[in-house]
Motif scaffolding. Sequence first.
Motif, PDB file in Angstrom:
ATOM      1  N   LEU A 408      48.261  55.025  60.760  1.00 49.87           N
ATOM      2  CA  LEU A 408      47.792  54.699  59.415  1.00 49.87           C
ATOM      3  C   LEU A 408      48.732  55.269  58.354  1.00 49.87           C
ATOM      4  CD1 LEU A 408      43.982  55.302  59.956  1.00 49.87           C
ATOM      5  CD2 LEU A 408      45.050  53.111  59.368  1.00 49.87           C
ATOM      6  N   ALA A 409      49.183  56.521  58.551  1.00 47.51           N
ATOM      7  CA  ALA A 409      50.069  57.141  57.563  1.00 47.51           C
ATOM      8  C   ALA A 409      51.419  56.429  57.513  1.00 47.51           C
ATOM      9  CB  ALA A 409      50.257  58.620  57.899  1.00 47.51           C
ATOM     10  N   LEU A 410      51.971  56.113  58.672  1.00 50.70           N
ATOM     11  CA  LEU A 410      53.277  55.452  58.706  1.00 50.70           C
ATOM     12  C   LEU A 410      53.184  54.002  58.229  1.00 50.70           C
ATOM     13  CD1 LEU A 410      54.650  56.846  62.095  1.00 50.70           C
ATOM     14  CD2 LEU A 410      55.431  57.423  59.782  1.00 50.70           C
ATOM     15  N   ALA A 411      52.076  53.334  58.518  1.00 49.05           N
ATOM     16  CA  ALA A 411      51.902  51.962  58.034  1.00 49.05           C
ATOM     17  C   ALA A 411      51.815  51.931  56.517  1.00 49.05           C
ATOM     18  CB  ALA A 411      50.649  51.354  58.661  1.00 49.05           C
ATOM     19  N   GLU A 412      51.159  52.937  55.932  1.00 46.85           N
ATOM     20  CA  GLU A 412      51.088  53.023  54.470  1.00 46.85           C
ATOM     21  C   GLU A 412      52.487  53.164  53.871  1.00 46.85           C
ATOM     22  OE1 GLU A 412      49.456  53.028  50.723  1.00 46.85           O
ATOM     23  OE2 GLU A 412      48.448  52.601  52.634  1.00 46.85           O
ATOM     24  N   ARG A 413      53.356  53.846  54.610  1.00 42.99           N
ATOM     25  CA  ARG A 413      54.724  54.056  54.116  1.00 42.99           C
ATOM     26  C   ARG A 413      55.608  52.829  54.312  1.00 42.99           C
ATOM     27  NH1 ARG A 413      57.580  58.919  57.015  1.00 42.99           N
ATOM     28  NH2 ARG A 413      55.699  59.898  56.170  1.00 42.99           N
ATOM     29  N   LYS A 418      52.444  44.417  52.906  1.00 48.26           N
ATOM     30  CA  LYS A 418      52.608  43.407  53.965  1.00 48.26           C
ATOM     31  C   LYS A 418      51.353  43.325  54.845  1.00 48.26           C
ATOM     32  CE  LYS A 418      57.668  43.791  54.414  1.00 48.26           C
ATOM     33  NZ  LYS A 418      57.894  44.754  53.315  1.00 48.26           N
ATOM     34  N   LEU A 419      50.903  44.469  55.341  1.00 49.19           N
ATOM     35  CA  LEU A 419      49.731  44.516  56.207  1.00 49.19           C
ATOM     36  C   LEU A 419      48.795  45.614  55.717  1.00 49.19           C
ATOM     37  CD1 LEU A 419      51.392  44.297  59.767  1.00 49.19           C
ATOM     38  CD2 LEU A 419      50.308  42.435  58.507  1.00 49.19           C
ATOM     39  N   PRO A 434      47.082  40.565  57.124  1.00 44.20           N
ATOM     40  CA  PRO A 434      48.254  40.178  56.319  1.00 44.20           C
ATOM     41  C   PRO A 434      47.907  40.114  54.835  1.00 44.20           C
ATOM     42  CG  PRO A 434      47.982  38.722  58.214  1.00 44.20           C
ATOM     43  CD  PRO A 434      46.730  39.532  58.111  1.00 44.20           C
ATOM     44  N   LEU A 435      48.864  40.503  53.989  1.00 37.73           N
ATOM     45  CA  LEU A 435      48.688  40.515  52.538  1.00 37.73           C
ATOM     46  C   LEU A 435      49.712  39.607  51.877  1.00 37.73           C
ATOM     47  CD1 LEU A 435      48.257  44.382  52.014  1.00 37.73           C
ATOM     48  CD2 LEU A 435      46.434  42.665  52.081  1.00 37.73           C
ATOM     49  N   ARG A 436      49.407  39.181  50.675  1.00 33.04           N
ATOM     50  CA  ARG A 436      50.314  38.453  49.790  1.00 33.04           C
ATOM     51  C   ARG A 436      50.944  37.254  50.499  1.00 33.04           C
ATOM     52  NH1 ARG A 436      53.110  43.890  47.140  1.00 33.04           N
ATOM     53  NH2 ARG A 436      51.139  44.797  46.387  1.00 33.04           N
ATOM     54  N   ALA A 437      52.271  37.200  50.512  1.00 27.88           N
ATOM     55  CA  ALA A 437      52.937  36.025  51.085  1.00 27.88           C
ATOM     56  C   ALA A 437      52.645  35.878  52.574  1.00 27.88           C
ATOM     57  CB  ALA A 437      54.445  36.122  50.852  1.00 27.88           C
ATOM     58  N   LEU A 438      52.496  37.002  53.284  1.00 31.22           N
ATOM     59  CA  LEU A 438      52.231  36.922  54.721  1.00 31.22           C
ATOM     60  C   LEU A 438      50.866  36.293  55.005  1.00 31.22           C
ATOM     61  CD1 LEU A 438      53.567  40.355  56.050  1.00 31.22           C
ATOM     62  CD2 LEU A 438      54.689  38.124  56.109  1.00 31.22           C
ATOM     63  N   GLN A 490      59.187  50.444  61.285  1.00 31.62           N
ATOM     64  CA  GLN A 490      60.319  50.024  60.457  1.00 31.62           C
ATOM     65  C   GLN A 490      60.851  48.671  60.925  1.00 31.62           C
ATOM     66  OE1 GLN A 490      62.776  53.506  61.059  1.00 31.62           O
ATOM     67  NE2 GLN A 490      62.207  54.393  59.065  1.00 31.62           N
ATOM     68  N   ARG A 491      60.895  48.503  62.225  1.00 33.00           N
ATOM     69  CA  ARG A 491      61.327  47.218  62.787  1.00 33.00           C
ATOM     70  C   ARG A 491      60.341  46.115  62.409  1.00 33.00           C
ATOM     71  NH1 ARG A 491      65.847  44.708  64.833  1.00 33.00           N
ATOM     72  NH2 ARG A 491      65.343  43.306  66.564  1.00 33.00           N
ATOM     73  N   MET A 492      59.059  46.406  62.493  1.00 37.60           N
ATOM     74  CA  MET A 492      58.031  45.433  62.097  1.00 37.60           C
ATOM     75  C   MET A 492      58.231  45.032  60.642  1.00 37.60           C
ATOM     76  SD  MET A 492      54.391  46.616  63.733  1.00 37.60           S
ATOM     77  CE  MET A 492      53.584  45.224  62.960  1.00 37.60           C
ATOM     78  N   ALA A 493      58.436  46.023  59.774  1.00 38.65           N
ATOM     79  CA  ALA A 493      58.614  45.737  58.343  1.00 38.65           C
ATOM     80  C   ALA A 493      59.807  44.832  58.115  1.00 38.65           C
ATOM     81  CB  ALA A 493      58.764  47.046  57.580  1.00 38.65           C
ATOM     82  N   ALA A 494      60.887  45.084  58.846  1.00 39.89           N
ATOM     83  CA  ALA A 494      62.079  44.254  58.686  1.00 39.89           C
ATOM     84  C   ALA A 494      61.828  42.820  59.127  1.00 39.89           C
ATOM     85  CB  ALA A 494      63.243  44.869  59.470  1.00 39.89           C
ATOM     86  N   VAL A 495      61.127  42.685  60.264  1.00 40.83           N
ATOM     87  CA  VAL A 495      60.849  41.334  60.765  1.00 40.83           C
ATOM     88  C   VAL A 495      59.909  40.576  59.837  1.00 40.83           C
ATOM     89  CG1 VAL A 495      59.740  40.048  62.652  1.00 40.83           C
ATOM     90  CG2 VAL A 495      61.253  41.977  63.171  1.00 40.83           C
ATOM     91  N   LEU A 496      58.866  41.235  59.379  1.00 43.78           N
ATOM     92  CA  LEU A 496      57.871  40.571  58.542  1.00 43.78           C
ATOM     93  C   LEU A 496      58.401  40.335  57.126  1.00 43.78           C
ATOM     94  CD1 LEU A 496      54.639  42.477  59.627  1.00 43.78           C
ATOM     95  CD2 LEU A 496      55.411  40.212  60.336  1.00 43.78           C
ATOM     96  N   GLY A 497      59.412  41.127  56.729  1.00 41.84           N
ATOM     97  CA  GLY A 497      59.952  40.932  55.399  1.00 41.84           C
ATOM     98  C   GLY A 497      61.062  39.911  55.345  1.00 41.84           C
ATOM     99  N   ALA A 498      61.508  39.439  56.531  1.00 42.05           N
ATOM    100  CA  ALA A 498      62.611  38.495  56.574  1.00 42.05           C
ATOM    101  C   ALA A 498      62.185  37.108  56.093  1.00 42.05           C
ATOM    102  CB  ALA A 498      63.152  38.400  57.995  1.00 42.05           C
TER     103      ALA A 498
END
Length: 498
Positions: A408-413, A418-419, A434-438, A490-498
Amino acid sequence: MARRRGKGSLVSLAIRLGAGEGSLSRQLYLAMRAAILEGRLGAGDRLPASRVLAADLGVSRNTALAAVDQLVSEGYLETRRGSGSYVARDLPDARPTPVPTRHAPAAGAGLRLSRRGRGLAATPRSASAVRGRWYPCFAPGVPDNSDFPFTLWARLLARSWRHPASDLVQGGDPAGHPDLRKAVADYLRQARGVRCEAEHVLILSGIRQAVDLTCRLLLDPGDAVWMENPCHAGVRAAIAAAAVKIADVPVDDDGIMVERGIAKAPKARLACVAPSHQYPLGVVLSLQRRLQLLAWAREAQAWILEDDYDSEFRYEGRPLATLQSLDSEGRVIYVGSLSKVLFPSLRIAYLVAPPALVDAFRQARAAIDETPPMTPQPALAAFFAEGHLAAHVRRQRKRYAERQARLLALAERHLAGKLELAADPAGLHLVARPLRALARIPDTELSLRLNAAGIVAPALSSYYSGGRRQSGLLLGYAAVPDALMEPALQRMAAVLGA
């Protein structure tokens, strides 16, 4: 050697040795057997003398003799004193008609499966770890086995099998080893408030076997069954295999909507529920709904199958009371598994039958496969009785609570915007929304993108049946090592932000 047909002829074999698996004599045996079965060596053909065969193939005579002797012992060849070895006229195996590979039918072409078979064949497999990739997955329902006391487990196994009793070797009670059944009954009474004795317990190989056994015993084809919607795909498949009519009953924040179930199928014969921690949403069946469900079962003369999914892993307060503990009519069949508590390949589950059904369940269990595997059962009974299970659960509960908090703490960061994730007081996974564009992208598409990057995060919508589905991703955290959780997010954020 030239090939010549006729009495007393020598038969040349086009055989290459050294490229296959196994010893040279094994390779020679397989090649000669294939030549016989495919008709390249006909009945009555004479083989070269062992010296000639060995010289042609560049092997020792002992190698050639070993292959020939094996073929003789299996009936492919026969020997005649002073004359040599010949292909037998009465072969032990029918010669197959070769089918060219390029003309082989497509997988499944021309096959006719039953309606139940088609449903089973189409059932998606549970999410599993992506092997051979750097990033860890977030597959739900996967426990952490890194500190399981396997040395202790090995000692318990050795202790019970060094001088095993006859019932272990020959197979014993179809309901399971009596020591394990007593240990399970004692544990369920103390930890879960289940009202049972050892004679009510059956040891099975998994929740799905428990579901299948219940359906075989209590349901006829065409009977209606309530299923939570969404629910675990494996449990749904086990129900569907009974050729019943599934009534999908929606789940809200208070659990299965009993009134909707009554409206859909008031005369259903079975309701399959996970009241303590519903999968995959994680909601708890409210007390009002529990009493309502029990009242319906009593009036409809129906049964309730209670799947006490991951009940051991509750991180706030005491574990919730079971539905079975509120049942005064003997309508609840209680099932649980040790796969998440110990390790998945153990394949041990238990079923607590109502008193009126105990004998029927035992008979049905014996009719299907006679007795459950006995190898781990006495060791597991000792694991329970000597307090090792309780200690292991305490360690795991603490570890999993810490990992959920870390997620939870790392996902907030890393996933903010995104999620959205919310804490869950129990379980091994969280649902990420999922939030916003996702939110405009199907969750199945998001899951596929992550899977391509080595991260398993199943789509929540895939657990639903019917049109209305919630969107989300299931993130299992129990088996993700602490050091790799942040790089994975971090990898998830990169993939979902692409």
